[in-house]
Scaffold this motif. Structure first.
Motif, PDB file in Angstrom:
ATOM      1  N   SER A  11       0.828  -1.198   0.000  1.00  0.00           N
ATOM      2  CA  SER A  11       0.000   0.000   0.000  1.00  0.00           C
ATOM      3  C   SER A  11       0.868   1.255   0.000  1.00  0.00           C
ATOM      4  CB  SER A  11      -0.897   0.013   1.244  1.00  0.00           C
ATOM      5  OG  SER A  11      -1.607   1.240   1.321  1.00  0.00           O
ATOM      6  N   GLY A  12       0.447   2.219  -0.775  1.00  0.00           N
ATOM      7  CA  GLY A  12       1.122   3.507  -0.778  1.00  0.00           C
ATOM      8  C   GLY A  12       0.499   4.477   0.209  1.00  0.00           C
ATOM      9  N   ASN A  41       1.632  -0.003  -5.179  1.00  0.00           N
ATOM     10  CA  ASN A  41       1.543   1.438  -4.904  1.00  0.00           C
ATOM     11  C   ASN A  41       2.577   1.929  -3.900  1.00  0.00           C
ATOM     12  OD1 ASN A  41      -0.455   2.118  -6.698  1.00  0.00           O
ATOM     13  ND2 ASN A  41      -2.108   1.870  -5.241  1.00  0.00           N
ATOM     14  N   LYS A  98       6.101  -1.005 -14.010  1.00  0.00           N
ATOM     15  CA  LYS A  98       6.262   0.450 -14.024  1.00  0.00           C
ATOM     16  C   LYS A  98       7.281   0.906 -15.072  1.00  0.00           C
ATOM     17  CE  LYS A  98       5.336   0.953  -9.063  1.00  0.00           C
ATOM     18  NZ  LYS A  98       3.991   1.447  -9.067  1.00  0.00           N
TER      19      LYS A  98
END
Length: 131
Positions: A11-12, A41, A98
């Protein structure tokens, strides 16, 4: 020997990145081996050159952390590396998706790229936490 701590950080969300940093740094400076696997993220929180004030997204507690000038999570991870046995791994699949290389991430934090299968295999020998 103390049981190693393995943290899977996907999790970001600021609050989760902050908690992972606090657990990792406290564990490492308490002479506990710690390994952190950063994916999805969460990778955005470690992008090089992003201002600490803009690095994180989160809820009301994120706002409080910023207002009260709580120690930056990246700084906490670095302190854990400097003062203890803390290793950080960037998810190789997330880097591929990414289109990033390791040099896109904060200098000196990551020990390399790693696959999830290897990380989970290693984590069988310790305590596992997912955030």
């Amino acid at each position: 020997m103390t049981q190693p701590l393995y943290i899977l950080l996907c999790s970001g969300e600021h609050e989760k990145v902050q908690m992972a940093a606090m657990m990792a740094s406290v564990g490492a400076v308490s002479e506990r081996p710690v390994e952190v696997f950063v994916s999805m993220n969460a990778m955005f929180a470690f992008e090089k050159g992003v201002d600490a004030g803009k690095r994180y997204q989160g809820g009301a507690f994120s706002t409080l952390l910023k207002e009260k000038k709580a120690p930056d999570a990246v700084m906490l991870f670095q302190q854990g590396k400097d003062l203890g046995d803390l290793k950080m791994w960037a998810c190789s699949m997330a880097l591929d998706v990414k289109g990033w290389e390791l040099d896109r991430l904060e200098d000196g934090l990551f020990d390399g790229a790693l696959g999830l299968t290897k990380f989970l295999s290693d984590a069988e020998n310790g305590q596992f936490i997912s955030l």
